[in-house]
Design a protein around this motif. Structure first.
Motif, mmCIF file in Angstrom:
data_model
loop_
_atom_site.group_PDB
_atom_site.id
_atom_site.type_symbol
_atom_site.label_atom_id
_atom_site.label_comp_id
_atom_site.label_asym_id
_atom_site.label_seq_id
_atom_site.Cartn_x
_atom_site.Cartn_y
_atom_site.Cartn_z
ATOM 1 N N HIS A 137 0.840 -1.195 0.000
ATOM 2 C CA HIS A 137 0.000 0.000 0.000
ATOM 3 C C HIS A 137 0.873 1.241 0.000
ATOM 4 C CE1 HIS A 137 -4.259 -1.323 0.667
ATOM 5 N NE2 HIS A 137 -3.601 -2.452 0.858
ATOM 6 N N ILE A 138 0.524 2.176 -0.857
ATOM 7 C CA ILE A 138 1.288 3.419 -0.971
ATOM 8 C C ILE A 138 1.221 4.234 0.315
ATOM 9 C CG2 ILE A 138 -0.621 4.760 -1.921
ATOM 10 C CD1 ILE A 138 3.046 4.965 -3.062
ATOM 11 N N ALA A 139 0.130 4.062 1.087
ATOM 12 C CA ALA A 139 0.012 4.797 2.345
ATOM 13 C C ALA A 139 1.094 4.364 3.330
ATOM 14 C CB ALA A 139 -1.369 4.571 2.950
ATOM 15 N N MET A 140 1.444 3.090 3.304
ATOM 16 C CA MET A 140 2.465 2.569 4.214
ATOM 17 C C MET A 140 3.864 2.991 3.766
ATOM 18 S SD MET A 140 3.103 0.784 6.883
ATOM 19 C CE MET A 140 4.474 -0.056 7.638
ATOM 20 N N THR A 141 4.173 2.789 2.503
ATOM 21 C CA THR A 141 5.511 3.116 2.018
ATOM 22 C C THR A 141 5.752 4.617 2.009
ATOM 23 O OG1 THR A 141 4.669 3.033 -0.258
ATOM 24 C CG2 THR A 141 5.642 1.027 0.631
ATOM 25 N N LEU A 142 4.715 5.389 1.712
ATOM 26 C CA LEU A 142 4.867 6.842 1.736
ATOM 27 C C LEU A 142 5.078 7.350 3.153
ATOM 28 C CD1 LEU A 142 4.839 9.190 -0.286
ATOM 29 C CD2 LEU A 142 2.421 9.506 0.223
ATOM 30 N N ALA A 143 4.452 6.689 4.121
ATOM 31 C CA ALA A 143 4.646 7.067 5.522
ATOM 32 C C ALA A 143 6.058 6.768 5.994
ATOM 33 C CB ALA A 143 3.631 6.331 6.396
ATOM 34 N N LEU A 190 12.389 16.591 -5.437
ATOM 35 C CA LEU A 190 11.037 16.556 -4.878
ATOM 36 C C LEU A 190 10.348 15.204 -5.083
ATOM 37 C CD1 LEU A 190 9.728 20.097 -5.925
ATOM 38 C CD2 LEU A 190 10.426 19.345 -3.644
ATOM 39 N N ILE A 191 10.689 14.507 -6.161
ATOM 40 C CA ILE A 191 9.997 13.240 -6.449
ATOM 41 C C ILE A 191 10.701 12.044 -5.820
ATOM 42 C CG2 ILE A 191 9.083 14.143 -8.622
ATOM 43 C CD1 ILE A 191 11.173 12.462 -10.065
ATOM 44 N N ARG A 192 11.739 12.287 -5.024
ATOM 45 C CA ARG A 192 12.426 11.159 -4.401
ATOM 46 C C ARG A 192 11.512 10.366 -3.476
ATOM 47 N NH1 ARG A 192 18.425 13.598 -2.818
ATOM 48 N NH2 ARG A 192 19.324 13.428 -4.923
ATOM 49 N N THR A 193 10.658 11.071 -2.759
ATOM 50 C CA THR A 193 9.715 10.372 -1.878
ATOM 51 C C THR A 193 8.791 9.466 -2.683
ATOM 52 O OG1 THR A 193 9.747 12.256 -0.367
ATOM 53 C CG2 THR A 193 7.939 10.711 -0.133
ATOM 54 N N ILE A 194 8.311 9.968 -3.819
ATOM 55 C CA ILE A 194 7.395 9.176 -4.646
ATOM 56 C C ILE A 194 8.109 7.969 -5.241
ATOM 57 C CG2 ILE A 194 5.876 9.257 -6.664
ATOM 58 C CD1 ILE A 194 5.509 12.230 -6.156
ATOM 59 N N THR A 195 9.330 8.175 -5.732
ATOM 60 C CA THR A 195 10.048 7.059 -6.338
ATOM 61 C C THR A 195 10.380 5.978 -5.311
ATOM 62 O OG1 THR A 195 12.138 8.276 -6.038
ATOM 63 C CG2 THR A 195 11.026 8.471 -8.163
ATOM 64 N N LEU A 196 10.745 6.386 -4.096
ATOM 65 C CA LEU A 196 11.027 5.402 -3.048
ATOM 66 C C LEU A 196 9.800 4.572 -2.714
ATOM 67 C CD1 LEU A 196 13.294 6.943 -0.236
ATOM 68 C CD2 LEU A 196 13.692 4.878 -1.553
ATOM 69 N N SER A 197 8.674 5.242 -2.497
ATOM 70 C CA SER A 197 7.468 4.546 -2.063
ATOM 71 C C SER A 197 6.836 3.734 -3.192
ATOM 72 C CB SER A 197 6.454 5.541 -1.509
ATOM 73 O OG SER A 197 6.192 6.558 -2.450
ATOM 74 N N VAL A 198 6.783 4.315 -4.403
ATOM 75 C CA VAL A 198 6.138 3.624 -5.527
ATOM 76 C C VAL A 198 6.957 2.405 -5.948
ATOM 77 C CG1 VAL A 198 5.487 3.855 -7.954
ATOM 78 C CG2 VAL A 198 4.916 5.656 -6.340
ATOM 79 N N ARG A 199 8.285 2.502 -5.902
ATOM 80 C CA ARG A 199 9.121 1.357 -6.278
ATOM 81 C C ARG A 199 8.830 0.152 -5.404
ATOM 82 N NH1 ARG A 199 13.485 3.545 -5.381
ATOM 83 N NH2 ARG A 199 14.133 4.205 -7.459
ATOM 84 N N LEU A 200 8.775 0.358 -4.102
ATOM 85 C CA LEU A 200 8.502 -0.740 -3.186
ATOM 86 C C LEU A 200 7.086 -1.270 -3.364
ATOM 87 C CD1 LEU A 200 9.288 -2.522 -0.796
ATOM 88 C CD2 LEU A 200 8.693 -0.634 0.733
ATOM 89 N N THR A 201 6.110 -0.374 -3.458
ATOM 90 C CA THR A 201 4.717 -0.794 -3.611
ATOM 91 C C THR A 201 4.497 -1.549 -4.911
ATOM 92 O OG1 THR A 201 3.974 1.107 -2.309
ATOM 93 C CG2 THR A 201 2.344 0.037 -3.713
ATOM 94 N N ALA A 202 5.044 -1.028 -6.008
ATOM 95 C CA ALA A 202 4.829 -1.651 -7.317
ATOM 96 C C ALA A 202 5.425 -3.051 -7.378
ATOM 97 C CB ALA A 202 5.431 -0.774 -8.411
ATOM 98 N N ASN A 203 6.596 -3.240 -6.802
ATOM 99 C CA ASN A 203 7.213 -4.564 -6.812
ATOM 100 C C ASN A 203 6.424 -5.563 -5.982
ATOM 101 O OD1 ASN A 203 10.095 -4.763 -8.167
ATOM 102 N ND2 ASN A 203 9.912 -2.705 -7.329
ATOM 103 N N MET A 204 5.884 -5.125 -4.860
ATOM 104 C CA MET A 204 5.075 -6.024 -4.043
ATOM 105 C C MET A 204 3.753 -6.368 -4.732
ATOM 106 S SD MET A 204 6.763 -6.856 -1.357
ATOM 107 C CE MET A 204 8.186 -6.869 -2.442
ATOM 108 N N ILE A 205 3.120 -5.388 -5.328
ATOM 109 C CA ILE A 205 1.837 -5.624 -5.992
ATOM 110 C C ILE A 205 2.005 -6.519 -7.213
ATOM 111 C CG2 ILE A 205 0.024 -4.493 -7.345
ATOM 112 C CD1 ILE A 205 0.091 -2.182 -5.455
ATOM 113 N N ALA A 206 3.056 -6.276 -8.011
ATOM 114 C CA ALA A 206 3.236 -7.021 -9.255
ATOM 115 C C ALA A 206 3.382 -8.517 -9.001
ATOM 116 C CB ALA A 206 4.456 -6.481 -10.002
ATOM 117 N N GLY A 207 4.226 -8.884 -8.051
ATOM 118 C CA GLY A 207 4.418 -10.301 -7.760
ATOM 119 C C GLY A 207 3.174 -10.960 -7.202
#
Length: 223
Positions: free
Chosen positions: A97-103, A150-167
């Motif tokens: 969830h993006i809410a968790m990784t973004l937090a 500015l987008i470092r937060t988004i790239t960090l959180s989305v990378r982790l979320t996307a990899n978990m969701i995809a698998g």
């Protein structure tokens, strides 16, 4: 009953309509018995060796501020436990969830930025313009570097979320077709699922490590 493909990521539980699935976030500590901290064992020695290796690597990245390696190692362990536990049936994967990784990513990035701009203002300005940049390109480089920061937060959180969701989605999609297959295709499906599960186990470790290293790199840039 799974109503759609994305229902496996639904944090809502049917018990009193509460989001108690988020309790799985701290479930990893239940797998560490109290005796682990008192009596040396193979698992204890393996974990200590892993933490020592990560500590030595983070010391190179962080330089003089190597005392903060404990923060990043703790972050690695927390993300790894949540990624790995999500591979078990009926355990909610909070890192999908993006809410968790973004937090996790946003407070780290914000604290680095506040510390850097207050204590190392000239150093932070110097980062906006790389060396030997032509004068005509400096405004564009400042804009590009600011956006990338500015987008470092988004790239960090989305990378982790996307990899978990995809698998998880791939494994769920394949397993849902098993009821309409013949016996031999089911055997092949089980083998493929086992390979995917092994791959997801590696991804859970790699993504935890990537999150930790990138966070340490962002921290080293503000000093």
């Amino acid at each position: 009953m799974m109503m759609n493909l994305f229902s496996i990521f639904d944090p809502m539980s049917s018990t009193l309509n509460l989001s108690i699935n988020w309790i799985s976030t701290m479930m990893g500590m239940m797998f560490i018995p109290k005796i682990y901290w008192m009596i040396s064992s193979r698992i204890n020695m393996m974990m200590n060796f892993l933490f020592t290796v990560m500590h030595q690597e983070l010391k190179i990245l962080l330089g003089k501020n190597n005392g903060s390696t404990l923060i990043f190692i703790s972050l690695f362990v927390f993300i790894f436990f949540n990624n790995f536990l999500g591979l078990f049936p009926y355990i909610f994967t909070s890192t999908s969830h993006i809410a968790m990784t973004l937090a996790l990513a946003f407070p780290l990035w914000l604290s680095f930025m506040i510390y850097g701009w207050i204590n190392n203002t000239n150093h932070m300005f110097a980062h906006l313009v790389p060396q030997n940049t032509p004068g005509m390109l400096m405004p564009f480089m400042v804009m590009i570097e600011t956006i990338s920061n500015l987008i470092r937060t988004i790239t960090l959180s989305v990378r982790l979320t996307a990899n978990m969701i995809a698998g998880h989605l791939l494994m769920t999609l394949l397993s849902s077709t098993g009821t309409s297959m013949s016996f031999y295709f089911i055997i092949m499906l089980i083998i493929v699922q086992f390979i995917l599960l092994t791959l997801e186990s590696a991804v859970s470790i790699i993504q935890s490590y990537v999150f930790m290293v990138l966070s340490a790199l962002y921290s080293s840039e503000v000093n």
